[in-house]
Design a protein around this motif. Structure first.
Motif, short mmCIF file in Angstrom:
data_model
loop_
_atom_site.label_atom_id
_atom_site.label_comp_id
_atom_site.label_asym_id
_atom_site.label_seq_id
_atom_site.Cartn_x
_atom_site.Cartn_y
_atom_site.Cartn_z
N ASP A 178 0.82 -1.21 0.00
CA ASP A 178 0.00 0.00 0.00
C ASP A 178 0.86 1.26 0.00
N ALA A 179 1.98 1.21 0.74
CA ALA A 179 2.88 2.37 0.73
C ALA A 179 3.48 2.56 -0.66
N ARG A 180 3.84 1.46 -1.32
CA ARG A 180 4.38 1.57 -2.67
C ARG A 180 3.34 2.15 -3.63
N LYS A 181 2.10 1.72 -3.49
CA LYS A 181 1.03 2.24 -4.35
C LYS A 181 0.82 3.74 -4.14
N MET A 182 0.90 4.18 -2.90
CA MET A 182 0.75 5.60 -2.63
C MET A 182 1.83 6.41 -3.33
N ILE A 183 3.06 5.92 -3.28
CA ILE A 183 4.16 6.61 -3.96
C ILE A 183 3.87 6.70 -5.46
N HIS A 184 3.35 5.61 -6.03
CA HIS A 184 3.03 5.60 -7.45
C HIS A 184 1.88 6.57 -7.77
N GLU A 185 0.84 6.59 -6.94
CA GLU A 185 -0.30 7.47 -7.17
C GLU A 185 0.12 8.94 -7.17
N LEU A 186 1.08 9.30 -6.32
CA LEU A 186 1.45 10.70 -6.12
C LEU A 186 2.61 11.14 -7.01
N ASP A 187 3.01 10.31 -7.95
CA ASP A 187 4.10 10.66 -8.85
C ASP A 187 3.57 11.59 -9.95
N PRO A 188 4.07 12.84 -10.02
CA PRO A 188 3.52 13.78 -11.01
C PRO A 188 3.99 13.53 -12.43
N ASP A 189 4.98 12.66 -12.61
CA ASP A 189 5.55 12.45 -13.95
C ASP A 189 5.13 11.13 -14.57
N SER A 190 5.20 10.04 -13.81
CA SER A 190 4.88 8.73 -14.38
C SER A 190 3.73 8.05 -13.66
N GLY A 191 3.08 8.73 -12.74
CA GLY A 191 1.94 8.15 -12.03
C GLY A 191 0.68 8.17 -12.86
N PRO A 192 -0.39 7.55 -12.38
CA PRO A 192 -1.65 7.48 -13.15
C PRO A 192 -2.48 8.76 -13.11
N HIS A 193 -2.08 9.74 -12.30
CA HIS A 193 -2.88 10.95 -12.14
C HIS A 193 -2.07 12.19 -12.49
N ARG A 194 -1.36 12.14 -13.63
CA ARG A 194 -0.55 13.27 -14.02
C ARG A 194 -1.38 14.52 -14.29
#
Length: 363
Positions: free
Chosen positions: A342-358
């Protein structure tokens, strides 16, 4: 909204009495008041639903009274047909208008005259209410949506800060149940934020300068989706920590015997370094909350700060994962470790460059 509703009701009354000389002029301001809503688009939609319900109800009431008369059977059938027709027409909150108007028309001596007057005055109220809603400036729905999103983001950040502090101090087991409840409550509040963003979208419809606000609303909508996912992951982390306080990852059954010591929960340790990971994520969310209140897209310097904070969280995460086992640095294996996943997923969600919510970070 209050001023718009008052002006629409007064103007509807004046038109019904002075221009149309209506015998039931009070129905015009009633239509304006009931049709008024938070945004002009919602007002128009609700008013049109009400007008459609009254129109169909008028025809149904006249047809029932003229063909079968007014009696117990026709009243039952009229209400039944009216309510069912309201559902078929998807009138929403105005679903009852068909049956209500039909009953009122059937209950008057001059069916057609009353029905026509009711329809006429309500249409006046609907039109005036919609017109006033479009002409008068709407409140700052976009600003409110950003503030709601920022407030919830900060509250999630505060929860992670609290969890991180207790993990570092080693006294987290007694607080884990409260964290689960807080995380659930915050996760539920995402729906109110999503509604505020939808209101902002409705508020700019039919507006000549709506294009200027559209990029910010799109960012808020994407950021709300991102925070929804983050909220679920925070719930997973708090639930995982709570489960660690019990044998086999779950509380004992409700009927367990107090004398069966082997069923009592045993002390368990949280993953070493998890406090640092959550502290970094809390800092990142705290910085991100300020982004939601900006009128324009974040400038490059602010995005650079977010990337720096994200890098710190990733470094803390890798250190924690490697402390468990070198294999845990591979995210495919990490799927079996719920808390760290879950912590890894949070890091991915909040990535402004390669995350799913750019879209939440860029114009």
């Amino acid at each position: 909204m209050v001023v718009r509703t008052a002006i629409a009701a007064a103007l509807s009354w004046w038109i019904a009495t002075a221009l149309l000389h209506s015998d039931a002029a009070t129905l015009a301001p009633v239509g304006a008041i009931l049709g008024a809503h938070t945004t002009p688009f919602a007002t128009a939609r609700k008013s049109l639903q009400r007008a459609a319900g009254i129109g169909f109800g008028f025809l149904l009431g006249v047809a029932a009274a003229a063909s079968l008369g007014v009696n117990t059977i026709t009243m039952l059938l009229t209400v039944l047909i009216g309510m069912y027709a309201g559902r078929l027409l998807r009138l929403g909150p105005q679903m009852h208008q068909i049956a209500l108007t039909a009953v009122l028309v059937m209950g008057t001596a001059q069916h057609f005259g009353y029905g026509a007057t009711r329809l006429e005055d309500n249409v006046v109220g609907v039109l005036i209410g919609t017109l006033i809603g479009l002409l008068l400036p709407a409140p700052g729905f976009t600003r409110r949506g950003g503030e709601e999103l920022a407030r919830l983001t900060r509250q999630i950040s505060d929860l992670l800060t609290d969890v991180s502090g207790h993990l570092a101090a080693g006294d987290w087991a007694a607080c884990s149940g409260q964290w689960v409840n807080r995380a659930r409550g915050l996760s539920k509040r995402v729906e109110s934020v999503r509604k505020a963003v939808r209101d902002a979208e409705d508020a700019i419809r039919f507006r000549p300068r709506a294009g200027r606000a559209r990029p910010r609303i799109n960012r808020l909508a994407e950021a709300t989706q991102c925070l929804d996912h983050v909220g679920h992951q925070v719930r997973g982390i708090t639930r995982g920590l709570y489960n660690l306080t019990f044998r086999e990852g779950r509380p004992p059954a409700l009927h367990w015997d107090q004398h069966d010591s082997h069923l009592l929960p045993e002390p368990a340790s949280a993953p070493p370094g998890l406090d640092r990971v959550l502290a970094d994520l809390a800092t990142l969310l705290g910085q991100l909350a300020d982004v939601h209140t900006l009128e324009d897209a974040p400038d490059p310097n602010l995005l650079l700060q977010l990337r720096t904070l994200l890098g710190a969280a990733e470094t803390s995460f890798l250190r924690t994962a490697l402390d468990q086992s070198p294999a845990y640095a591979d995210w495919r294996v990490l799927c079996t470790a719920g808390i760290l996943e879950d912590a890894r997923k949070m890091i991915h969600e909040l990535d402004p460059d390669s995350g799913p919510h750019r879209g939440a970070f860029h114009a």
